[in-house]
Design a protein around this motif. Structure first.
Motif, mmCIF file in Angstrom:
data_model
loop_
_atom_site.group_PDB
_atom_site.id
_atom_site.type_symbol
_atom_site.label_atom_id
_atom_site.label_comp_id
_atom_site.label_asym_id
_atom_site.label_seq_id
_atom_site.Cartn_x
_atom_site.Cartn_y
_atom_site.Cartn_z
ATOM 1 N N GLU A 2 9.455 3.986 -12.707
ATOM 2 C CA GLU A 2 9.755 4.696 -11.468
ATOM 3 C C GLU A 2 8.537 5.372 -10.847
ATOM 4 O O GLU A 2 8.236 5.194 -9.684
ATOM 5 N N GLU A 3 7.799 6.144 -11.612
ATOM 6 C CA GLU A 3 6.733 6.996 -11.072
ATOM 7 C C GLU A 3 5.426 6.707 -11.792
ATOM 8 O O GLU A 3 5.414 6.546 -13.011
ATOM 9 N N LYS A 46 -9.506 -12.537 -8.451
ATOM 10 C CA LYS A 46 -10.308 -12.463 -7.229
ATOM 11 C C LYS A 46 -10.226 -11.047 -6.677
ATOM 12 O O LYS A 46 -9.145 -10.455 -6.657
ATOM 13 N N PRO A 47 -11.350 -10.487 -6.204
ATOM 14 C CA PRO A 47 -11.341 -9.105 -5.689
ATOM 15 C C PRO A 47 -10.700 -9.023 -4.312
ATOM 16 O O PRO A 47 -11.381 -8.978 -3.281
ATOM 17 N N LEU A 48 -9.368 -8.976 -4.269
ATOM 18 C CA LEU A 48 -8.619 -9.000 -3.007
ATOM 19 C C LEU A 48 -8.094 -7.628 -2.612
ATOM 20 O O LEU A 48 -7.189 -7.522 -1.779
ATOM 21 N N GLY A 49 -8.634 -6.568 -3.225
ATOM 22 C CA GLY A 49 -8.296 -5.226 -2.789
ATOM 23 C C GLY A 49 -7.223 -4.566 -3.644
ATOM 24 O O GLY A 49 -6.581 -5.181 -4.500
ATOM 25 N N MET A 50 -7.002 -3.261 -3.358
ATOM 26 C CA MET A 50 -6.066 -2.450 -4.119
ATOM 27 C C MET A 50 -4.627 -2.934 -3.991
ATOM 28 O O MET A 50 -3.854 -2.902 -4.948
ATOM 29 N N GLY A 51 -4.255 -3.377 -2.786
ATOM 30 C CA GLY A 51 -2.888 -3.819 -2.568
ATOM 31 C C GLY A 51 -2.535 -4.995 -3.455
ATOM 32 O O GLY A 51 -1.495 -5.002 -4.133
ATOM 33 N N ASP A 52 -3.403 -5.999 -3.479
ATOM 34 C CA ASP A 52 -3.177 -7.167 -4.321
ATOM 35 C C ASP A 52 -3.135 -6.773 -5.789
ATOM 36 O O ASP A 52 -2.298 -7.263 -6.558
ATOM 37 N N ALA A 53 -4.015 -5.862 -6.207
ATOM 38 C CA ALA A 53 -4.058 -5.411 -7.602
ATOM 39 C C ALA A 53 -2.747 -4.735 -8.003
ATOM 40 O O ALA A 53 -2.193 -5.002 -9.075
ATOM 41 N N LEU A 54 -2.244 -3.852 -7.143
ATOM 42 C CA LEU A 54 -1.012 -3.136 -7.469
ATOM 43 C C LEU A 54 0.190 -4.080 -7.501
ATOM 44 O O LEU A 54 1.066 -3.958 -8.378
ATOM 45 N N LEU A 55 0.235 -5.029 -6.584
ATOM 46 C CA LEU A 55 1.345 -5.982 -6.595
ATOM 47 C C LEU A 55 1.350 -6.849 -7.848
ATOM 48 O O LEU A 55 2.406 -7.225 -8.353
ATOM 49 N N LYS A 110 8.079 3.363 -7.192
ATOM 50 C CA LYS A 110 8.316 1.953 -6.894
ATOM 51 C C LYS A 110 8.825 1.736 -5.467
ATOM 52 O O LYS A 110 8.761 0.611 -4.958
ATOM 53 N N ASP A 111 9.304 2.788 -4.810
ATOM 54 C CA ASP A 111 9.756 2.663 -3.416
ATOM 55 C C ASP A 111 8.639 2.185 -2.490
ATOM 56 O O ASP A 111 8.914 1.628 -1.419
ATOM 57 N N PHE A 112 7.409 2.421 -2.889
ATOM 58 C CA PHE A 112 6.274 2.024 -2.054
ATOM 59 C C PHE A 112 6.052 0.514 -2.096
ATOM 60 O O PHE A 112 5.518 -0.077 -1.141
#
Length: 415
Positions: free
Chosen positions: A97-98, A80-89, A174-176
């Motif tokens: 690490e980077e 589902k297109p739930l945005g960049m945040g959902d995609a990255l998680l 990954k700290d983000f």
């Protein structure tokens, strides 16, 4: 170092070219846009790629495990297109690490990566940014020198604001992710979390003077192909058949199986894909890109346009336009590409008129549009997939997919 490529967006603003396939699979100069991005990352020695996609089998079928591109691809599905945040998680279990975070169309990553890596030595994260006049359409940064203090997503147009906007290429660690995970999930989860992260950590900004590639709207394809044409080496295949009297001027790439008939003129920069046919006395010029199996009949002129695979033109004039895959345009097809008043051309996207920023723009055709003889189109019109436009018809407004669009003629017999 890794890269996370976001290729799961709904692409609703990319109509009619996004119907039936992800926009990152649209071919330009012989390969999908996403392939250009992956190859750019491979040249930077970024070989571990996490590809966030919708589960559409077309992407996996083309790229496989990535070996033929010199990389290793791990697929993550965002259904589902739930945005960049959902995609990255969704990708976090595969992250080290980077990593770079970028969109599938960022084939120009090599222009900015080194500057961002150097800046990362003194920061916890680095963003790429650009000064924009239409800042209200983007995420806007408040800065102190080169440090980001705040991110405001799409501020009001009337608000006094910085014009420094995020571009969509990020160098993160990954700290983000813990900050992102604690942020409420909505369309702007990523941007909200990044704003919070700026208050906790040092986030630096690289401002670019070169205009980054964008692929928000279908007419952006014209700028993307210009970028690729500029970097393209001059190359004419020995497997091309070039007739008598053909004139070749400027930089061009002509692939195997191309046939150019007598007295045609090819004036670069131009790309002619595999098995393209150009008819007698035709003029192909100034940024024209004809993809594999495209055919242009005799006495035609093509300028600054993209013909997607298998598109054919009997004869006519096509300027600053995008002709969809498998379109069949009969003789005397003509695109108007400038307004009488030379003002910026607008295109209707999701029911609203959107400024293209261009005063030279023709038509966008979806896949398998058929036209009869003598058809013309006004600047900024869209003709949807599988539409049929009858002979002698002038298209003044958009045509919906699957529509039969005819001018009614009343024939009178004179005795």
């Amino acid at each position: 170092m890794q890269a996370v490529i976001l290729a799961a967006g709904a692409s609703t603003r990319f109509y009619p070219l996004s119907e039936g396939r992800p926009k990152c699979l649209i071919p330009l100069m012989g390969k999908p846009i996403l392939a250009w991005t992956i190859e750019a990352l491979a040249k930077l020695a970024i070989k571990k790629i996490i590809l966030v996609e919708t589960g559409d089998p077309q992407i996996k079928n083309y790229f496989g495990d990535g070996k033929k591109f010199g990389v290793a691809i791990t697929y993550v599905t965002q259904d589902k297109p739930l945005g960049m945040g959902d995609a990255l998680l969704k990708a976090r279990d595969h992250l080290q690490e980077e990593f770079f975070l970028l969109n599938a169309h960022h084939l120009d990553i090599d222009n900015f990566s080194q500057l961002m890596i150097e800046k990362k030595r003194e920061a916890d994260a680095v963003l790429l940014a650009e000064e924009k006049e239409n800042f209200w359409e983007f995420g806007v940064l408040d800065l102190q020198d080169d440090q980001a203090l705040r991110l405001i997503e799409k501020p009001p147009k009337s608000q006094e604001s910085s014009r420094t906007c995020v571009v969509g290429i990020y160098l993160l660690t990954k700290d983000f992710l813990p900050v992102l995970a604690k942020t409420p999930r909505d369309q702007y989860q990523f941007e909200t979390a990044l704003d919070q992260y700026m208050k906790l950590k040092k986030v630096k900004v690289v401002k670019t003077q070169a205009k980054p590639v964008s692929l928000k709207y279908p007419w952006d394809l014209l700028a993307v192909k210009d970028y690729l044409l500029e970097k393209m080496p001059h190359q004419i295949s020995r497997g091309a058949k070039i007739g008598k009297g053909v004139i070749l001027v400027g930089k061009m790439k002509i692939e195997d199986g191309v046939t150019i008939h007598e007295n045609a003129v090819i004036k670069g920069p131009v790309y002619l894909g595999k098995n393209v046919l150009v008819g007698n006395n035709s003029l192909i010029r100034d940024g024209a890109v004809l993809e594999e199996n495209a055919r242009v009949g005799a006495f035609s002129e093509i300028k600054n346009s993209v013909f997607l695979p298998g598109a054919t033109l009997g004869s006519g004039f096509v300027a600053s336009s995008i002709i969809g895959e498998g379109c069949r345009l009969a003789h005397n097809f003509t695109t108007a590409n400038r307004r009488f008043d030379r003002q910026v051309i607008k295109v209707k996207i999701k029911g609203k008129k959107v400024e293209t920023g261009l005063d030279d723009f023709g038509v966008i055709l979806g896949e398998n549009v058929y036209t009869g003889i003598g058809v013309g189109t006004m600047p900024g019109t869209i003709i949807g997939k599988n539409a049929v436009v009858g002979p002698g018809t002038f298209v003044f407004d958009d045509v919906l997919p699957g529509t039969k669009y005819f001018t009614e003629f009343k024939n009178k017999q004179v005795k």
